[in-house]
Design a protein around this motif. Structure first.
Motif, PDB file in Angstrom:
ATOM      1  N   ILE A 204       0.806  -1.137  -0.244  1.00 21.88           N
ATOM      2  CA  ILE A 204       0.109  -0.415  -0.059  1.00 21.88           C
ATOM      3  C   ILE A 204       0.513   1.071  -0.312  1.00 21.88           C
ATOM      4  CG2 ILE A 204      -1.949   1.359   0.907  1.00 21.88           C
ATOM      5  CD1 ILE A 204      -2.764  -1.198   2.302  1.00 21.88           C
ATOM      6  N   VAL A 205       0.929   1.961  -0.593  1.00 27.99           N
ATOM      7  CA  VAL A 205       1.450   3.752  -1.286  1.00 27.99           C
ATOM      8  C   VAL A 205       0.123   4.400  -0.584  1.00 27.99           C
ATOM      9  CG1 VAL A 205       2.532   2.268  -3.122  1.00 27.99           C
ATOM     10  CG2 VAL A 205       0.654   3.963  -3.363  1.00 27.99           C
ATOM     11  N   LEU A 206       1.466   5.160   0.539  1.00 29.61           N
ATOM     12  CA  LEU A 206       0.581   7.008   0.890  1.00 29.61           C
ATOM     13  C   LEU A 206       1.168   7.350  -0.314  1.00 29.61           C
ATOM     14  CD1 LEU A 206       1.860   5.785   4.787  1.00 29.61           C
ATOM     15  CD2 LEU A 206      -0.328   5.343   3.383  1.00 29.61           C
ATOM     16  N   SER A 207      -0.147   8.459  -0.187  1.00 28.53           N
ATOM     17  CA  SER A 207       0.506   9.507  -1.776  1.00 28.53           C
ATOM     18  C   SER A 207       0.049  11.118  -0.984  1.00 28.53           C
ATOM     19  CB  SER A 207       0.759   8.884  -2.634  1.00 28.53           C
ATOM     20  OG  SER A 207      -0.847   9.404  -2.861  1.00 28.53           O
ATOM     21  N   VAL A 208       0.994  11.890  -1.002  1.00 19.74           N
ATOM     22  CA  VAL A 208       0.187  13.535  -1.365  1.00 19.74           C
ATOM     23  C   VAL A 208      -0.775  13.784  -2.165  1.00 19.74           C
ATOM     24  CG1 VAL A 208       1.452  14.039   0.121  1.00 19.74           C
ATOM     25  CG2 VAL A 208       2.024  15.142  -1.604  1.00 19.74           C
ATOM     26  N   ARG A 209      -1.829  14.176  -2.545  1.00 19.73           N
ATOM     27  CA  ARG A 209      -2.585  15.187  -3.551  1.00 19.73           C
ATOM     28  C   ARG A 209      -1.521  15.900  -4.395  1.00 19.73           C
ATOM     29  NH1 ARG A 209      -7.823  14.337  -2.054  1.00 19.73           N
ATOM     30  NH2 ARG A 209      -8.014  14.095   0.112  1.00 19.73           N
ATOM     31  N   GLY A 210      -2.134  15.977  -5.898  1.00 25.53           N
ATOM     32  CA  GLY A 210      -0.939  16.160  -6.294  1.00 25.53           C
ATOM     33  C   GLY A 210       0.224  15.423  -7.215  1.00 25.53           C
ATOM     34  N   GLU A 211       0.560  14.106  -6.471  1.00 22.21           N
ATOM     35  CA  GLU A 211       1.512  13.086  -7.031  1.00 22.21           C
ATOM     36  C   GLU A 211       0.551  12.407  -8.071  1.00 22.21           C
ATOM     37  OE1 GLU A 211       3.390  11.791  -3.610  1.00 22.21           O
ATOM     38  OE2 GLU A 211       4.623  12.488  -3.478  1.00 22.21           O
ATOM     39  N   GLU A 212      -0.120  12.302  -8.548  1.00 23.52           N
ATOM     40  CA  GLU A 212      -0.890  11.113  -9.527  1.00 23.52           C
ATOM     41  C   GLU A 212      -0.194  10.568 -10.466  1.00 23.52           C
ATOM     42  OE1 GLU A 212      -4.086  10.665  -9.694  1.00 23.52           O
ATOM     43  OE2 GLU A 212      -4.504  11.738  -7.300  1.00 23.52           O
ATOM     44  N   LYS A 213       0.821  11.662 -10.815  1.00 21.70           N
ATOM     45  CA  LYS A 213       2.154  10.198 -11.806  1.00 21.70           C
ATOM     46  C   LYS A 213       2.843   9.325 -11.477  1.00 21.70           C
ATOM     47  CE  LYS A 213       2.457  14.168 -15.568  1.00 21.70           C
ATOM     48  NZ  LYS A 213       2.919  14.706 -16.775  1.00 21.70           N
ATOM     49  N   THR A 214       2.790  10.205 -10.433  1.00 23.94           N
ATOM     50  CA  THR A 214       3.655   9.268  -9.160  1.00 23.94           C
ATOM     51  C   THR A 214       3.330   7.627  -8.683  1.00 23.94           C
ATOM     52  OG1 THR A 214       5.618  11.036  -8.064  1.00 23.94           O
ATOM     53  CG2 THR A 214       5.405   9.016  -7.445  1.00 23.94           C
ATOM     54  N   LYS A 215       1.986   7.851  -8.119  1.00 18.22           N
ATOM     55  CA  LYS A 215       0.809   7.139  -8.272  1.00 18.22           C
ATOM     56  C   LYS A 215       1.080   5.925  -8.808  1.00 18.22           C
ATOM     57  CE  LYS A 215      -2.390   8.817  -6.029  1.00 18.22           C
ATOM     58  NZ  LYS A 215      -4.191   9.929  -6.421  1.00 18.22           N
ATOM     59  N   VAL A 216       0.670   6.791 -10.106  1.00 18.71           N
ATOM     60  CA  VAL A 216       0.585   5.434 -11.048  1.00 18.71           C
ATOM     61  C   VAL A 216       1.425   4.707 -11.507  1.00 18.71           C
ATOM     62  CG1 VAL A 216      -0.382   5.499 -13.689  1.00 18.71           C
ATOM     63  CG2 VAL A 216      -1.902   6.830 -12.086  1.00 18.71           C
TER      64      VAL A 216
ATOM     65  N   TRP B 212      -8.610   9.133 -12.696  1.00 19.16           N
ATOM     66  CA  TRP B 212      -7.413   9.434 -13.324  1.00 19.16           C
ATOM     67  C   TRP B 212      -6.418   8.224 -13.242  1.00 19.16           C
ATOM     68  CZ3 TRP B 212      -8.424  13.393 -16.056  1.00 19.16           C
ATOM     69  CH2 TRP B 212      -9.419  14.504 -16.208  1.00 19.16           C
ATOM     70  N   VAL B 213      -6.425   6.973 -11.941  1.00 17.23           N
ATOM     71  CA  VAL B 213      -5.906   6.118 -11.924  1.00 17.23           C
ATOM     72  C   VAL B 213      -5.828   5.768 -13.674  1.00 17.23           C
ATOM     73  CG1 VAL B 213      -4.585   4.620 -10.331  1.00 17.23           C
ATOM     74  CG2 VAL B 213      -4.631   7.177 -10.455  1.00 17.23           C
ATOM     75  N   GLY B 214      -7.170   4.257 -13.520  1.00 17.77           N
ATOM     76  CA  GLY B 214      -7.353   3.229 -13.288  1.00 17.77           C
ATOM     77  C   GLY B 214      -8.893   2.629 -12.936  1.00 17.77           C
ATOM     78  N   TYR B 215      -9.014   1.304 -12.464  1.00 21.77           N
ATOM     79  CA  TYR B 215     -10.060   0.808 -11.819  1.00 21.77           C
ATOM     80  C   TYR B 215      -9.864  -0.332 -10.771  1.00 21.77           C
ATOM     81  CZ  TYR B 215     -11.975   2.039 -16.380  1.00 21.77           C
ATOM     82  OH  TYR B 215     -12.199   3.340 -17.435  1.00 21.77           O
ATOM     83  N   ARG B 216     -11.047  -0.648 -10.002  1.00 19.33           N
ATOM     84  CA  ARG B 216     -10.696  -1.448  -9.045  1.00 19.33           C
ATOM     85  C   ARG B 216     -12.035  -2.406  -9.510  1.00 19.33           C
ATOM     86  NH1 ARG B 216      -8.716  -1.233  -3.834  1.00 19.33           N
ATOM     87  NH2 ARG B 216      -8.656   1.180  -3.473  1.00 19.33           N
ATOM     88  N   PHE B 217     -11.117  -4.045  -8.940  1.00 22.00           N
ATOM     89  CA  PHE B 217     -12.698  -4.804  -8.947  1.00 22.00           C
ATOM     90  C   PHE B 217     -13.256  -5.253  -8.193  1.00 22.00           C
ATOM     91  CE2 PHE B 217     -13.298  -9.830  -9.751  1.00 22.00           C
ATOM     92  CZ  PHE B 217     -15.079  -9.203 -10.243  1.00 22.00           C
TER      93      PHE B 217
END
Length: 231
Positions: A79-91, A222-227
């Protein structure tokens, strides 16, 4: 019971690690803490966690590199923790093998729920490429290309079947657009997000119990999908 489940927390912010250690320990988990990826890998040489929670921005070795290193030889949920605005890094982290993410600032109850969900799914993820997937409301027979949802047959096109099968192999995990496009259509199609949305829309029409429902295939903006396969 959680007392035998081990969680490694990797973050360079003392306040975050202190809160996570206290909260997770109170739930019965065995916790160890590292302040960067290098220290995390050192700890794992003689202590194997059942789950890793890691920040993305850290000195020496960041969370992205840690995800890559862990995925070389393990299937430990991340599980990664990310701050808002890090969308590219999160992906990029999800593409590197992370299973889930929580955005800072986060509620501890949300994080605990994500921890429980990922620990539940860990044994199933290690079971390999089975020819029959039975999970929640779904029964997917890979050999016969047959899908049953809530005991009713659902007729899918070959690409719809492949897309559902890939998602079903990663239940509860955020799967990025790029990962899905590469897995189903090949590496040359990784920028065709609209193409993917069309197929997801078709799948939803056939799988969801109500026309306006997104019970099974949940959009992560902005990221993807969760099943989510149901109970």
């Amino acid at each position: 019971m959680n007392e035998h489940r081990r969680i490694l927390v990797v973050d360079d912010e003392p306040q975050i690690t202190r809160v996570l250690r206290t909260s997770l320990s109170s739930q019965g988990y065995d916790i160890r803490v590292a302040n960067d990826g290098e220290t995390a890998l050192e700890i794992m040489k003689d202590w194997t966690p059942d789950l890793v929670i890691t920040d993305l921005s850290m000195p020496n070795m960041d969370g992205l590199e840690l995800c890559w290193r862990l995925r070389v030889g393990t299937k430990i949920p991340i599980i990664v923790l990310s701050v808002r605005g890090e969308e590219k890094t999160k992906v990029r982290a999800l593409d590197a093998g992370a299973d889930d993410y929580v955005t800072k600032p986060f509620g501890i109850e949300e994080l605990l729920a994500r921890v429980r969900a990922n620990l539940r799914r860990a044994p199933a993820a290690a079971s390999g490429q089975a020819t029959l997937i039975e999970i929640g409301d779904f029964r997917i027979d890979l050999a016969a290309h047959k899908v049953t949802v809530r005991r009713s047959d659902v007729h899918l096109t070959p690409k719809e079947f492949d897309l559902l099968t890939y998602l079903a192999r990663h239940p509860g995990k955020v799967v990025t657009h790029r990962t899905l496009l590469s897995a189903i259509w090949g590496g040359q199609s990784t920028e065709q997000v609209e193409y993917l949305r069309v197929f997801v829309g078709q799948l939803r029409k056939k799988l969801e119990p109500e026309a306006s429902s997104t019970r099974y295939i949940v959009t992560e903006p902005w990221v993807g999908y969760r099943f989510e396969p149901g109970e």
